[in-house]
Design a protein around this motif. Structure first.
Motif, PDB file in Angstrom:
ATOM      1  N   GLY A 122       0.821  -1.202   0.000  1.00  0.00           N
ATOM      2  CA  GLY A 122       0.000   0.000   0.000  1.00  0.00           C
ATOM      3  C   GLY A 122       0.857   1.253   0.000  1.00  0.00           C
ATOM      4  N   PRO A 123       0.250   2.433   0.134  1.00  0.00           N
ATOM      5  CA  PRO A 123       0.984   3.697   0.022  1.00  0.00           C
ATOM      6  C   PRO A 123       1.885   3.963   1.213  1.00  0.00           C
ATOM      7  N   LEU A 124       3.015   4.620   0.945  1.00  0.00           N
ATOM      8  CA  LEU A 124       3.878   5.067   2.037  1.00  0.00           C
ATOM      9  C   LEU A 124       3.238   6.238   2.766  1.00  0.00           C
ATOM     10  N   ASP A 125       2.651   7.149   2.008  1.00  0.00           N
ATOM     11  CA  ASP A 125       1.959   8.302   2.580  1.00  0.00           C
ATOM     12  C   ASP A 125       0.463   8.071   2.413  1.00  0.00           C
ATOM     13  N   LEU A 126      -0.130   7.418   3.406  1.00  0.00           N
ATOM     14  CA  LEU A 126      -1.543   7.061   3.322  1.00  0.00           C
ATOM     15  C   LEU A 126      -2.427   8.291   3.208  1.00  0.00           C
ATOM     16  N   TYR A 127      -2.055   9.370   3.885  1.00  0.00           N
ATOM     17  CA  TYR A 127      -2.870  10.585   3.861  1.00  0.00           C
ATOM     18  C   TYR A 127      -2.943  11.147   2.439  1.00  0.00           C
ATOM     19  N   ALA A 128      -1.792  11.320   1.797  1.00  0.00           N
ATOM     20  CA  ALA A 128      -1.777  11.869   0.443  1.00  0.00           C
ATOM     21  C   ALA A 128      -2.502  10.952  -0.534  1.00  0.00           C
ATOM     22  N   PHE A 129      -2.323   9.641  -0.387  1.00  0.00           N
ATOM     23  CA  PHE A 129      -3.020   8.680  -1.246  1.00  0.00           C
ATOM     24  C   PHE A 129      -4.530   8.802  -1.078  1.00  0.00           C
ATOM     25  N   SER A 130      -4.990   8.849   0.158  1.00  0.00           N
ATOM     26  CA  SER A 130      -6.433   8.899   0.427  1.00  0.00           C
ATOM     27  C   SER A 130      -7.053  10.177  -0.124  1.00  0.00           C
ATOM     28  N   CYS A 152      -0.808   9.377  12.865  1.00  0.00           N
ATOM     29  CA  CYS A 152      -1.082  10.785  12.553  1.00  0.00           C
ATOM     30  C   CYS A 152       0.158  11.524  12.063  1.00  0.00           C
ATOM     31  N   ASP A 153       1.351  10.992  12.305  1.00  0.00           N
ATOM     32  CA  ASP A 153       2.595  11.639  11.889  1.00  0.00           C
ATOM     33  C   ASP A 153       3.364  10.833  10.845  1.00  0.00           C
ATOM     34  N   LEU A 154       2.884   9.631  10.531  1.00  0.00           N
ATOM     35  CA  LEU A 154       3.653   8.732   9.674  1.00  0.00           C
ATOM     36  C   LEU A 154       3.825   9.299   8.266  1.00  0.00           C
ATOM     37  N   ASN A 155       2.836  10.063   7.785  1.00  0.00           N
ATOM     38  CA  ASN A 155       2.967  10.621   6.435  1.00  0.00           C
ATOM     39  C   ASN A 155       4.141  11.599   6.354  1.00  0.00           C
ATOM     40  N   HIS A 156       4.344  12.386   7.412  1.00  0.00           N
ATOM     41  CA  HIS A 156       5.467  13.324   7.417  1.00  0.00           C
ATOM     42  C   HIS A 156       6.797  12.570   7.436  1.00  0.00           C
ATOM     43  N   PHE A 157       6.860  11.509   8.217  1.00  0.00           N
ATOM     44  CA  PHE A 157       8.082  10.704   8.255  1.00  0.00           C
ATOM     45  C   PHE A 157       8.324  10.046   6.906  1.00  0.00           C
ATOM     46  N   ALA A 158       7.266   9.498   6.300  1.00  0.00           N
ATOM     47  CA  ALA A 158       7.406   8.775   5.027  1.00  0.00           C
ATOM     48  C   ALA A 158       7.943   9.673   3.923  1.00  0.00           C
ATOM     49  N   GLN A 159       7.663  10.968   4.005  1.00  0.00           N
ATOM     50  CA  GLN A 159       8.113  11.887   2.961  1.00  0.00           C
ATOM     51  C   GLN A 159       9.571  12.323   3.133  1.00  0.00           C
ATOM     52  N   GLY A 160      10.228  11.822   4.163  1.00  0.00           N
ATOM     53  CA  GLY A 160      11.631  12.152   4.363  1.00  0.00           C
ATOM     54  C   GLY A 160      12.518  11.517   3.304  1.00  0.00           C
ATOM     55  N   ILE A 161      13.618  12.180   2.996  1.00  0.00           N
ATOM     56  CA  ILE A 161      14.602  11.659   2.052  1.00  0.00           C
ATOM     57  C   ILE A 161      15.958  11.646   2.744  1.00  0.00           C
ATOM     58  N   PRO A 162      16.932  10.904   2.192  1.00  0.00           N
ATOM     59  CA  PRO A 162      18.252  10.849   2.834  1.00  0.00           C
ATOM     60  C   PRO A 162      18.821  12.236   3.116  1.00  0.00           C
ATOM     61  N   GLY A 163      19.300  12.390   4.339  1.00  0.00           N
ATOM     62  CA  GLY A 163      19.843  13.671   4.783  1.00  0.00           C
ATOM     63  C   GLY A 163      18.896  14.462   5.649  1.00  0.00           C
ATOM     64  N   LYS A 209      -5.675  11.940  17.808  1.00  0.00           N
ATOM     65  CA  LYS A 209      -5.181  12.859  16.785  1.00  0.00           C
ATOM     66  C   LYS A 209      -5.533  12.351  15.388  1.00  0.00           C
ATOM     67  N   TRP A 210      -5.420  11.040  15.179  1.00  0.00           N
ATOM     68  CA  TRP A 210      -5.768  10.468  13.873  1.00  0.00           C
ATOM     69  C   TRP A 210      -7.258  10.629  13.591  1.00  0.00           C
ATOM     70  N   LEU A 211      -8.088  10.377  14.593  1.00  0.00           N
ATOM     71  CA  LEU A 211      -9.531  10.513  14.402  1.00  0.00           C
ATOM     72  C   LEU A 211      -9.925  11.964  14.136  1.00  0.00           C
ATOM     73  N   LEU A 212      -9.249  12.911  14.771  1.00  0.00           N
ATOM     74  CA  LEU A 212      -9.527  14.323  14.505  1.00  0.00           C
ATOM     75  C   LEU A 212      -9.179  14.690  13.070  1.00  0.00           C
ATOM     76  N   MET A 213      -8.094  14.120  12.558  1.00  0.00           N
ATOM     77  CA  MET A 213      -7.735  14.352  11.159  1.00  0.00           C
ATOM     78  C   MET A 213      -8.817  13.828  10.231  1.00  0.00           C
ATOM     79  N   GLN A 214      -9.323  12.624  10.524  1.00  0.00           N
ATOM     80  CA  GLN A 214     -10.364  12.032   9.686  1.00  0.00           C
ATOM     81  C   GLN A 214     -11.665  12.826   9.789  1.00  0.00           C
ATOM     82  N   ALA A 215     -11.969  13.331  10.979  1.00  0.00           N
ATOM     83  CA  ALA A 215     -13.187  14.118  11.163  1.00  0.00           C
ATOM     84  C   ALA A 215     -13.122  15.410  10.361  1.00  0.00           C
TER      85      ALA A 215
END
Length: 310
Positions: free
Chosen positions: A31-39, A269-280, A296-302
């Motif tokens: 599945g997607p690395l950045d679930l938020y952006a995919f959704s 709730c923070d995994l999308n920000h981590f997933a978008q990291g690149i080397p360095g 926090k995740w439920l508030l984002m979905q709401a």
């Protein structure tokens, strides 16, 4: 209708919601690395969970029929026949037009969704490609898309009103240096209070050893007692601590079992920000209780549901 990929600078592959409930059979979740952006890419096309394209680097697509598409992810230049468009919004395209996406940072992950969804072979209930397992992809061989490939798009039953552009407050503020919540994990009690505070109060760098399976970090080593540990299931975002003390965060294409101790799990709730990291990029962590992480995740979905209801 179909789309033709005219440009693939680095890599592009199909993703959907992933292979849920199949870990016990040895299939990774994928599945997607950045679930938020995919959704959100799918919601902007009036659907949920449809197969989209996750890509790193520039991408070019030519359309054979009118369609509605969206592009989500960090900053990128998006042009449709040389006319600039914005990400995080629905884009109407006509037959013969070409969409080109040029990300601002090579290594960031972007998503291309299309109304109806892309048609790819499904394996164990999912169209998500896994290169390591040679599953999925246009020819079901685990190979990414390349320039010249044509992909069929599922037909849309009837016209429907699509959401407007995503409001600014719902667009993630992707930063090169992220601060992410860490929920204490399975073997959290293996860490002494000193080692836990070292993990939370130190800065870690994303190393070049990153892929869809996991991200290796470099920073102050975390010392753990030497104990035997049976291999056990690994959650999405789990932070393993190998013998060298350098954390490894397990991502969408992680293996189903692992034998390294898990200090914690990056909050959804923070995994999308981590997933978008690149080397360095630099990463710091803060402790987050499991209940607070869920809230926090439920508030984002709401917030997303409120936008959709207008």
């Amino acid at each position: 209708m179909a789309v033709r990929f005219t440009r693939v600078d680095f890599t592009a592959y199909p993703v959907d919601a992933g292979r849920r409930g199949q870990l016990h059979q040895g299939f990774c979740q994928s599945g997607p690395l950045d679930l938020y952006a995919f959704s959100l890419a799918n919601l902007l096309c009036g659907q949920q969970g449809a197969t989209a394209i996750e890509f790193i680097g520039g991408l070019g697509v030519e359309f054979t029929a009118p369609a509605v598409v969206s592009v989500t992810g960090p900053a990128a230049e998006i042009t449709l026949d040389n006319q600039l468009h914005q990400s995080w919004q629905s884009i109407q395209v006509n037959a013969g037009q070409q969409l080109i996406v040029a990300p601002a940072r090579i290594g960031s992950k972007h998503y291309l969704a299309i109304q109806g969804g892309f048609e790819f072979p499904r394996v164990v209930g999912s169209a998500s490609m896994v290169k390591r397992e040679q599953l999925g992809g246009l020819h079901n061989d685990g190979k990414p898309l390349k320039a010249g490939d044509e992909v069929v798009v599922a037909s849309v039953a009837s016209a429907q009103k699509l959401p407007d552009a995503l409001p600014a407050q719902l667009i993630p503020d992707y930063q090169p240096d992220a601060r992410v919540g860490l929920v204490p994990g399975y073997q959290h009690d293996w860490l002494s209070p000193l080692q836990w505070q070292r993990l939370l109060n130190s800065e870690y760098t994303i190393t070049p050893q990153v892929d869809r399976m996991g991200y290796r970090l470099s920073g102050p080593a975390i010392e753990l007692p030497s104990r035997a540990l049976y291999s056990e299931a690994i959650a999405l975002g789990a932070m393993q601590i190998p013998p060298d003390g350098q954390p490894i965060v397990m991502m969408a294409d992680r293996q189903t079992l692992g034998g390294y101790p898990k200090a914690g799990t990056i909050a959804r709730c923070d995994l999308n920000h981590f997933a978008q990291g690149i080397p360095g990029d630099k990463i710091t962590f803060y402790q987050l209780d499991a209940d607070d992480a869920r809230a926090k995740w439920l508030l984002m979905q709401a917030a997303i549901q409120r936008w959709l209801s207008f």
